[in-house]
Design a protein around this motif. Sequence first.
Motif, PDB file in Angstrom:
ATOM      1  N   ASP A  75       1.044  -1.322   0.202  1.00  0.00           N
ATOM      2  CA  ASP A  75      -0.128  -0.051  -0.104  1.00  0.00           C
ATOM      3  C   ASP A  75       0.946   1.254   0.071  1.00  0.00           C
ATOM      4  O   ASP A  75       2.024   1.336   0.879  1.00  0.00           O
ATOM      5  CB  ASP A  75      -0.578   0.204   1.486  1.00  0.00           C
ATOM      6  N   LEU A  76       0.602   2.164  -0.560  1.00  0.00           N
ATOM      7  CA  LEU A  76       1.521   3.493  -0.770  1.00  0.00           C
ATOM      8  C   LEU A  76       0.623   4.239   0.199  1.00  0.00           C
ATOM      9  O   LEU A  76      -0.948   4.866   0.248  1.00  0.00           O
ATOM     10  CB  LEU A  76       1.287   4.284  -2.206  1.00  0.00           C
ATOM     11  N   TYR A  77       1.207   5.599   0.721  1.00  0.00           N
ATOM     12  CA  TYR A  77       0.347   6.414   1.983  1.00  0.00           C
ATOM     13  C   TYR A  77       1.413   7.159   2.174  1.00  0.00           C
ATOM     14  O   TYR A  77       2.516   7.334   2.974  1.00  0.00           O
ATOM     15  CB  TYR A  77       0.157   5.741   3.089  1.00  0.00           C
ATOM     16  N   TYR A  78       1.005   8.841   2.092  1.00  0.00           N
ATOM     17  CA  TYR A  78       1.659   9.944   1.787  1.00  0.00           C
ATOM     18  C   TYR A  78       0.650  10.541   2.698  1.00  0.00           C
ATOM     19  O   TYR A  78      -0.966  11.065   2.686  1.00  0.00           O
ATOM     20  CB  TYR A  78       1.783  10.561   0.521  1.00  0.00           C
ATOM     21  N   HIS A  79       1.337  10.716   4.200  1.00  0.00           N
ATOM     22  CA  HIS A  79       0.718  11.910   4.780  1.00  0.00           C
ATOM     23  C   HIS A  79       0.893  13.010   5.336  1.00  0.00           C
ATOM     24  O   HIS A  79       2.586  13.784   4.987  1.00  0.00           O
ATOM     25  CB  HIS A  79       0.842  11.132   6.886  1.00  0.00           C
ATOM     26  N   PHE A  80       0.188  13.992   5.321  1.00  0.00           N
ATOM     27  CA  PHE A  80       0.450  15.574   4.992  1.00  0.00           C
ATOM     28  C   PHE A  80       0.149  16.127   6.149  1.00  0.00           C
ATOM     29  O   PHE A  80      -1.199  16.070   6.762  1.00  0.00           O
ATOM     30  CB  PHE A  80       0.450  16.371   3.714  1.00  0.00           C
ATOM     31  N   SER A  81       0.492  17.470   6.496  1.00  0.00           N
ATOM     32  CA  SER A  81      -0.271  18.562   7.971  1.00  0.00           C
ATOM     33  C   SER A  81       0.480  19.855   7.048  1.00  0.00           C
ATOM     34  O   SER A  81       1.399  20.012   7.071  1.00  0.00           O
ATOM     35  CB  SER A  81       0.398  17.996   9.175  1.00  0.00           C
ATOM     36  N   CYS A  82      -1.070  20.689   7.983  1.00  0.00           N
ATOM     37  CA  CYS A  82      -0.673  22.214   7.389  1.00  0.00           C
ATOM     38  C   CYS A  82      -0.714  22.790   8.795  1.00  0.00           C
ATOM     39  O   CYS A  82      -1.785  23.004   9.199  1.00  0.00           O
ATOM     40  CB  CYS A  82      -1.236  22.200   6.612  1.00  0.00           C
ATOM     41  N   ARG A  83       0.169  23.923   9.426  1.00  0.00           N
ATOM     42  CA  ARG A  83      -0.730  24.618  10.328  1.00  0.00           C
ATOM     43  C   ARG A  83      -0.578  25.819   9.994  1.00  0.00           C
ATOM     44  O   ARG A  83       0.430  26.359   9.715  1.00  0.00           O
ATOM     45  CB  ARG A  83       1.527  24.566  11.344  1.00  0.00           C
ATOM     46  N   TYR A  84      -1.636  26.557  10.637  1.00  0.00           N
ATOM     47  CA  TYR A  84      -2.080  28.385  10.627  1.00  0.00           C
ATOM     48  C   TYR A  84      -2.404  28.879  11.557  1.00  0.00           C
ATOM     49  O   TYR A  84      -3.043  28.627  12.473  1.00  0.00           O
ATOM     50  CB  TYR A  84      -2.878  27.852   9.891  1.00  0.00           C
ATOM     51  N   PRO A  85      -1.060  29.155  11.871  1.00  0.00           N
ATOM     52  CA  PRO A  85      -1.045  30.326  13.408  1.00  0.00           C
ATOM     53  C   PRO A  85      -2.726  31.090  13.356  1.00  0.00           C
ATOM     54  O   PRO A  85      -2.906  31.786  11.990  1.00  0.00           O
ATOM     55  CB  PRO A  85       0.573  30.895  13.230  1.00  0.00           C
ATOM     56  N   LEU A  86      -2.785  31.269  14.441  1.00  0.00           N
ATOM     57  CA  LEU A  86      -4.247  32.364  14.354  1.00  0.00           C
ATOM     58  C   LEU A  86      -3.779  33.511  14.961  1.00  0.00           C
ATOM     59  O   LEU A  86      -4.575  34.126  15.283  1.00  0.00           O
ATOM     60  CB  LEU A  86      -5.726  31.564  15.147  1.00  0.00           C
TER      61      LEU A  86
ATOM     62  N   LEU B 151      -6.481  41.951  16.539  1.00  0.00           N
ATOM     63  CA  LEU B 151      -7.152  41.152  15.991  1.00  0.00           C
ATOM     64  C   LEU B 151      -7.513  39.027  16.143  1.00  0.00           C
ATOM     65  O   LEU B 151      -5.962  38.974  16.371  1.00  0.00           O
ATOM     66  CB  LEU B 151      -8.052  40.946  15.050  1.00  0.00           C
ATOM     67  N   ARG B 152      -7.684  38.248  16.670  1.00  0.00           N
ATOM     68  CA  ARG B 152      -7.838  36.679  15.779  1.00  0.00           C
ATOM     69  C   ARG B 152      -9.397  36.433  15.012  1.00  0.00           C
ATOM     70  O   ARG B 152     -10.007  37.038  15.023  1.00  0.00           O
ATOM     71  CB  ARG B 152      -8.179  36.648  17.865  1.00  0.00           C
ATOM     72  N   LEU B 153      -8.210  35.164  15.212  1.00  0.00           N
ATOM     73  CA  LEU B 153      -9.243  34.624  14.119  1.00  0.00           C
ATOM     74  C   LEU B 153      -9.969  33.201  15.102  1.00  0.00           C
ATOM     75  O   LEU B 153      -9.010  33.181  14.833  1.00  0.00           O
ATOM     76  CB  LEU B 153      -8.513  34.339  12.992  1.00  0.00           C
ATOM     77  N   CYS B 154     -11.514  33.183  15.282  1.00  0.00           N
ATOM     78  CA  CYS B 154     -11.744  32.282  15.674  1.00  0.00           C
ATOM     79  C   CYS B 154     -13.031  31.707  15.079  1.00  0.00           C
ATOM     80  O   CYS B 154     -14.235  32.352  14.862  1.00  0.00           O
ATOM     81  CB  CYS B 154     -12.170  32.752  17.262  1.00  0.00           C
ATOM     82  N   GLU B 155     -13.657  30.576  15.759  1.00  0.00           N
ATOM     83  CA  GLU B 155     -14.874  29.561  15.062  1.00  0.00           C
ATOM     84  C   GLU B 155     -15.743  30.771  15.959  1.00  0.00           C
ATOM     85  O   GLU B 155     -16.194  31.261  16.630  1.00  0.00           O
ATOM     86  CB  GLU B 155     -14.334  28.282  15.214  1.00  0.00           C
ATOM     87  N   PRO B 156     -17.423  30.653  14.934  1.00  0.00           N
ATOM     88  CA  PRO B 156     -17.978  31.123  15.121  1.00  0.00           C
ATOM     89  C   PRO B 156     -19.048  31.281  16.543  1.00  0.00           C
ATOM     90  O   PRO B 156     -18.828  31.869  17.596  1.00  0.00           O
ATOM     91  CB  PRO B 156     -19.297  30.940  14.325  1.00  0.00           C
ATOM     92  N   SER B 157     -18.730  30.045  16.959  1.00  0.00           N
ATOM     93  CA  SER B 157     -19.080  29.966  18.408  1.00  0.00           C
ATOM     94  C   SER B 157     -18.122  29.911  19.075  1.00  0.00           C
ATOM     95  O   SER B 157     -18.459  30.498  20.568  1.00  0.00           O
ATOM     96  CB  SER B 157     -19.650  28.298  18.169  1.00  0.00           C
TER      97      SER B 157
END
Length: 348
Positions: free
Chosen positions: A149-160, A300-306
């Motif tokens: 099986d071929l499996y590529y894992h990726f991750s992106c980190r976005y600071p808020l 300012l901050r970016l936050c989920e609506p809740s």
Amino acid sequence: MTLYLCLPLLVVLLQPALCLYNCSSEYERTPDNSDLAVECGSNMITLEINLCTAQWAGFNITELALNGNHNTSECLGSVDTSVNPPVIRYQLPVNHSQDNPCRQSLQIVDEIPDPTGPFSSFLSIQSVIITGYIDTPRADQGLISYSTDLYYHFSCRYPLEYLINNTQIVASSVSVATRDNNGTFIDTLKMGVFNDTDYGHLLVVPSTGLELRTRIYVEVKAVNLTGNFNVLLDHCFGTPTPFNMSHSEQHNFFVGCIMNQRTSVTINGLSKVARFNFEAFRFVQHRDRAQSSIYLHCILRLCEPSKCQELLSVSNEVASERDEVNVPGLVVGVVFGSAAAVLLVLGG
């Protein structure tokens, strides 16, 4: 005899494929981590897989798909032979909505800020981490398997949180420029200064400067930002000179829900747009000048609506308690976001 006849046939079938994609002999190896390139854009995550190594290892490139969605055409890659080596390219929207057929894992985490950075006084800051994978259909039949099986894992980190250097303009609009697009939402943020409640006309400062007590309208908004986040202003203030980390002289328009009497916040944390207004003033240190300059800043901050609503509720409670005991102070909470600056020239 049958096995002997099949082996040359396999070589004949693979060789034209390698020639078709112009693969050099250096890629005649099994795939490894270096074969995956990831670009974390503000709206789209772009993934590129070395086509040659996957092909050489015997994998069918049409079977590689995002996050196990092998039967969804939008989650399959496209071959680009214009680069060397050729690649299989995938594009995954950052938006984590039900409309995204190749949905990925999105997690918001609390982190300890850099003790030497601009947010060193905060208890914690937040980042959003998006993870996913590209794989071949799994051989899940039976107890064991001899296929790979071929499996590529990726991750992106976005600071808020973001801290932008001072940008000087004369009562116009400033668009925060992108320094890099590797895991940042910075290029989605814009700040504008207006002269009317409809926010339809950019403020134009006359050569003599603005008259004192002129009502100034400020708008901070996110353009083409992923639907996961709203804009919440935490702290807006003015300084007589460009802001720096050691700057101590500033006039607060508001900190959380605690605001100056001549400042009004009209919308905050409810959408991709936040607005407030204040009356023009001058700094006393400019008393010997015909005009007084104000550098306007917002964190300012970016936050989920809740989460935005939760933070606003806490801020209101703290503000109420502060008013009851009549003790000056700042709102207790985490401040993380983007700081932008606008220069206003006021008449003496």
